[in-house]
Write an enzyme that holds these catalytic residues in place. Structure first.
Site, PDB file in Angstrom:
ATOM      1  N   LYS A  80       0.848  -1.214   0.000  1.00  8.97           N
ATOM      2  CA  LYS A  80       0.000   0.000   0.000  1.00  8.97           C
ATOM      3  C   LYS A  80       0.873   1.250   0.000  1.00  8.97           C
ATOM      4  O   LYS A  80       0.588   2.235  -0.674  1.00  8.97           O
ATOM      5  CB  LYS A  80      -0.932  -0.009   1.217  1.00  8.97           C
ATOM      6  CG  LYS A  80      -2.000  -1.083   1.164  1.00  8.97           C
ATOM      7  CD  LYS A  80      -3.041  -0.921   2.243  1.00  8.97           C
ATOM      8  CE  LYS A  80      -2.501  -1.176   3.625  1.00  8.97           C
ATOM      9  NZ  LYS A  80      -2.088  -2.581   3.853  1.00  8.97           N
ATOM     10  N   CYS A 164     -12.034   1.737  16.897  1.00  8.59           N
ATOM     11  CA  CYS A 164     -10.852   0.881  16.729  1.00  8.59           C
ATOM     12  C   CYS A 164      -9.880   0.892  17.897  1.00  8.59           C
ATOM     13  O   CYS A 164      -9.130  -0.071  18.039  1.00  8.59           O
ATOM     14  CB  CYS A 164     -10.122   1.233  15.438  1.00  8.59           C
ATOM     15  SG  CYS A 164      -9.508   2.907  15.346  1.00  8.59           S
ATOM     16  N   MET A 165      -9.805   1.927  18.704  1.00  8.19           N
ATOM     17  CA  MET A 165      -8.806   1.876  19.777  1.00  8.19           C
ATOM     18  C   MET A 165      -9.272   2.473  21.082  1.00  8.19           C
ATOM     19  O   MET A 165      -8.455   2.660  21.989  1.00  8.19           O
ATOM     20  CB  MET A 165      -7.471   2.493  19.334  1.00  8.19           C
ATOM     21  CG  MET A 165      -7.574   3.746  18.504  1.00  8.19           C
ATOM     22  SD  MET A 165      -7.321   5.302  19.354  1.00  8.19           S
ATOM     23  CE  MET A 165      -8.813   5.745  20.072  1.00  8.19           C
ATOM     24  N   MET A 345      -7.021  -4.849  16.789  1.00  6.57           N
ATOM     25  CA  MET A 345      -8.476  -4.927  16.883  1.00  6.57           C
ATOM     26  C   MET A 345      -8.975  -6.162  17.639  1.00  6.57           C
ATOM     27  O   MET A 345     -10.094  -6.180  18.116  1.00  6.57           O
ATOM     28  CB  MET A 345      -9.089  -4.889  15.487  1.00  6.57           C
ATOM     29  CG  MET A 345      -8.805  -3.610  14.716  1.00  6.57           C
ATOM     30  SD  MET A 345      -9.309  -2.132  15.596  1.00  6.57           S
ATOM     31  CE  MET A 345      -7.720  -1.457  16.049  1.00  6.57           C
ATOM     32  N   GLY A 382      -4.653   1.491  13.816  1.00  6.12           N
ATOM     33  CA  GLY A 382      -4.899   1.237  12.407  1.00  6.12           C
ATOM     34  C   GLY A 382      -4.926   2.482  11.542  1.00  6.12           C
ATOM     35  O   GLY A 382      -4.895   2.385  10.320  1.00  6.12           O
ATOM     36  N   GLN A 383      -4.988   3.671  12.145  1.00  6.95           N
ATOM     37  CA  GLN A 383      -5.083   4.911  11.369  1.00  6.95           C
ATOM     38  C   GLN A 383      -3.831   5.759  11.598  1.00  6.95           C
ATOM     39  O   GLN A 383      -3.205   5.678  12.657  1.00  6.95           O
ATOM     40  CB  GLN A 383      -6.323   5.695  11.784  1.00  6.95           C
ATOM     41  CG  GLN A 383      -7.615   4.941  11.505  1.00  6.95           C
ATOM     42  CD  GLN A 383      -8.825   5.811  11.758  1.00  6.95           C
ATOM     43  OE1 GLN A 383      -9.245   6.553  10.900  1.00  6.95           O
ATOM     44  NE2 GLN A 383      -9.383   5.724  12.948  1.00  6.95           N
TER      45      GLN A 383
END
Length: 799
Positions: A80, A164-165, A345, A382-383
């Site tokens: 990516k 997510c967190m 996650m 994740g971000q």
């Protein structure tokens, strides 16, 4: 030594990533090409925080290279990352504001768009909410936070990071009294054992995974333990794979603690010097902070609470053989090795996510595997700025910047002072968290739906929210509800949007991110956005200014000046709300320097903006030295590296919940999941990500190479389950839950391998929305939904 099969895989990975850049941009450019301008930036995608070198020619990004000077990735990128530049150039970029009229999105001017938003807010400021994300840059999130909390006296702002967190946050806060990991990525270079708790690191954080696994190629002996509910690519590299029954991870961690105490191998000295014990409060509703503070318990009480968790009992609960529970406890009981645990996650999207986080910290503290390089419990995000913007800037509904909280009057007062707004401007009531915000927005006003206008920036809730029928699609047919979406492409969210605003993306604007290891990163705008697309931060400031001109009192500070007043070097005010003037000064720098004042409160010290211009990121606390230089901190709470630890203390948890410099070891029982398989819905359903696509795929699905590599979603199924149902590989089948149904091709013996009775669906495909099926049950403390476990059934699909 590395096995031949593993070496072949690594070599293939290296070759693939080296070729990726050439495939993405045609002929592979080199740094020596004189007609290309190069600059640095963090990658736009995940929370790892890899640095890339961005090559620009004729106003376009034409090349991407891994940054050799970056400590995080040392020149390596994942597939990516090598393609990140192409995310800017999808054919359907949004280039002008669009207003829905008679069901059709039609172009309007920016002036009309800003006026429309301002009038909606002015009519009902208390019914207005902002939904952002961990993709906001730090200055963007800070501006949105100040606008709504310091300007509108409302706390109805939350980021998608809630999804997510949030459980990692409540875990850190309730154990150490302050958020975010004490260790860093250097732990992957130093640990002897890496334990992945429900974490498919090979696909979700591939560069960090390589950083650890490559040590084998250098002849180092390292042990990888994969604890999961399905076999993944990570499992192929693991020395031990422990498959557990969904939701039974708490039992496994209690079993480890039981054995450490029973065998006397826990670190008695560390525990006595640095730890207290806690359990859930008898009355969690007694005060808002009661669930985070808990009730005290003694070591003997803790020991007694663990008595049921014998290895054999844990085996019955989890399915993990007792001998493997003993193996894990044996490793934690050793003082001659260093152990790092990571999770993402698997722990966080869990209806007992806070407790899962607490227990993992607890076994590290109990065993003394803490505070040394290689010995750390570390959550991953994740971000790209879930830590920097959502957590540190405090864009959650109960936070203020710098770890301050809404409920504390002193914190509100300190914030009002920095923002120079009148005392009492900040509302003392916590706003709606993500799930509640969307539930209120999708509920008719006469039935309690108290949010009527919702502004979404840099995220795609129409795909990422759980239980979409209830939390998103129910908005349809409610004309009094107004959805504003700022984004770069059409998404599942814009399908229901009333107003769509075109945004600048990544290096089309200045920015700052904060990654998973407390590293703050900076970049400059390198190319201009297409058409009329504009910075998200500018959009917020333009609306703030229009409200100011319309007479909203909250848009003035206590001196009567505009809430967002910026001056140039001559001391002259710059009208940054006027787009042609926005880049007359560096707005990012001005906002960051104001925000930086908050970072001292909880020892998250940030350096001046210009220090980040020179660096590939710095890990806070960044402390100024006697010679004027700035020094980052790799290992918090440890005397050898953290300058805030008292001399001679060795370890000091200086934001201790119990105010005695000690951390908390919590006891939490194993519990059943919120929804489990039964006769009607006999399968576990888990959802997640894939290597090629980032989250909802709104950017990566526009990149031809990534889309071709993984063109659509699927459902993974065990071959025996498929055979029993008569399903062939690739056949479309129907997956049903109590919330919805979805037709998907079945993938047998595919990339992942779920055990019998389990299904897995990735969530990147906007045409196949797996969140039509998911449960949405939240952790009672963090309010984070569980996407990993619900009950489902499968049927042969009809045409």
């Amino acid at each position: 030594m590395i096995k031949r099969r593993e070496f072949a895989k690594l070599s293939a990975l290296a070759a693939a990533t080296a070729a990726a850049q050439q495939r993405a941009f045609g002929a592979a450019p080199t740094a020596a090409a004189s007609d290309i301008q190069w600059d640095k930036a963090p990658c736009r995608f995940c929370g790892t925080g890899c640095h890339v070198r961005v090559g620009v020619k004729d106003g376009r990004v034409v090349a991407i290279e891994g940054d050799q000077l970056a400590e995080v990735n040392k020149g390596l990128l994942c597939v990516k990352g090598y393609h990140v530049g192409l995310a800017l150039y999808g054919k359907d970029r949004l280039t002008q504001p669009l207003l829905r009229r008679n069901g059709v999105l039609e172009p309007i001017s920016w002036e009309e768009a800003v006026e429309m938003i301002s009038q909606r807010i002015l009519a009902a400021p208390d019914k207005f909410a902002i939904y952002g994300s961990g993709q906001w840059t730090i200055p963007e999130g800070y501006a949105a936070n100040k606008f709504i909390k310091g300007g509108l006296s409302s706390n109805h702002i939350d980021p998608n990071a809630r999804l997510c967190m949030a459980s990692a946050v409540t875990g850190f806060l309730s154990v150490y009294g302050v958020d975010e990991p004490s260790g860093c990525y250097d732990d992957f270079d130093k640990c002897d054992v890496l334990i992945l708790w429900g974490n498919n690191m090979a696909e979700m954080h591939p560069v960090l995974f390589s950083r650890f696994i490559d040590r084998r190629t250098r002849g180092e002996k390292v042990t990888l333990i994969d604890i999961g509910t399905r076999r993944t690519r990570t499992t192929e590299f693991a020395d031990h794979y422990l498959e557990f029954r969904p939701h039974s991870d708490l039992a496994i961690m209690n079993g480890i603690a039981y054995l450490l105490i029973k065998s006397g191998t826990y670190d008695k000295t560390f525990v006595e010097r640095f730890c207290n014990f806690r359990k859930a409060p008898k009355d969690p509703a007694a005060t808002p902070t009661a669930p985070l503070l808990g009730d005290a318990m003694s070591f003997d009480d803790y020991k007694a609470a663990l008595e049921p968790y014998t290895p054999e009992h844990v085996e019955k609960l989890s399915g993990v053989p007792a001998e493997n529970i003993r193996m894990l406890a044996g490793l934690f009981g050793r003082k001659d090795i260093r152990i790092t645990s990571t999770w993402c996650m698997g722990f966080n999207q869990h209806s007992r996510g806070t407790n899962a986080n607490r227990l993992c910290h607890g076994i590290h503290l109990l065993s003394g595997h803490y505070g040394k390089p290689g010995d750390a419990p570390t959550s991953l995000t994740g971000q790209p700025s879930a830590c920097g913007t959502a957590r540190e800037v405090g864009t959650m509904c109960h936070f203020l910047p710098g770890g301050r909280v809404i409920l504390n009057p002193e914190h509100r007062k300190e914030t009002e002072k920095i923002w120079n707004v009148p005392e009492g401007r900040i509302n003392a009531k916590i706003g709606h968290h993500t799930v509640l915000m969307w539930e209120k927005f999708c509920t008719p006003a006469d039935k309690g739906g108290d949010i009527s206008t919702l502004w979404v920036q840099v995220t795609n809730p129409g795909q990422s929210l759980p239980n979409l029928h209830k939390l998103f699609k129910a908005k349809a047919g409610q004309p009094d509800k107004f959805l504003i979406v700022s984004d770069v492409y059409h998404t599942a969210t814009t399908e229901l949007a009333d107003l769509v605003l075109p945004s600048a993306l990544w290096v089309e604007k200045n920015g700052m991110y904060g990654n998973s290891e407390r590293r703050t990163q900076q970049w400059f705008r390198m190319v201009k956005p297409p058409g009329e697309a504009r910075d998200d931060c500018w959009q917020m400031l333009a609306v703030a200014r229009r409200l100011h001109d319309l007479g909203h009192p909250g848009m003035k500070d206590k001196d009567g000046k505009f809430l967002f007043t910026f001056k140039n070097d001559k001391g002259e005010e710059v009208p940054v709300w006027d787009w042609p003037r926005y880049y007359d000064i560096n707005v990012d720098k001005a906002l960051f320097e104001e925000y930086r004042a908050f970072s001292r409160y909880k020892h998250k010290d940030l350096a001046p903006y210009d220090e980040y211009v020179k660096a590939r990121g710095l890990r806070w606390p960044v402390v100024q030295q006697a010679d004027g230089s700035w020094r980052e901190t790799k290992f918090r709470f440890s005397e050898f590296d953290d300058s805030y630890v008292k001399k001679g203390a060795e370890i000091q948890f200086y934001h201790s919940v119990t105010k005695d410099d000690k951390a908390l070891i919590w006891f939490a029982p194993a519990e059943k999941a919120a929804e489990e398989p039964d006769a009607e819905f006999p399968f576990w359903l888990c959802t997640g990500r894939v290597l090629e696509h980032w989250h909802t795929g709104s950017m990566t699905r526009r990149i031809p190479q990534l889309h071709a590599a993984m063109p659509h979603a699927y459902v993974e199924m065990h071959p025996d389950d498929a055979r029993e149902h008569g399903f062939a590989n690739g056949e479309s089948i129907l997956i049903k839950t109590r919330r919805g149904e979805l037709k998907l091709p079945v993938w047998i013996d595919g990339r992942g391998h779920p055990p019998r009775g389990s299904l897995f669906i990735p969530f990147f495909d906007e045409r196949l929305l797996c969140n039509d099926l998911t449960l949405g049950e939240v952790d009672p403390i963090s309010k984070e939904p569980d996407y990993k476990k619900c009950a489902a059934t499968v049927l042969r699909a009809t045409l």
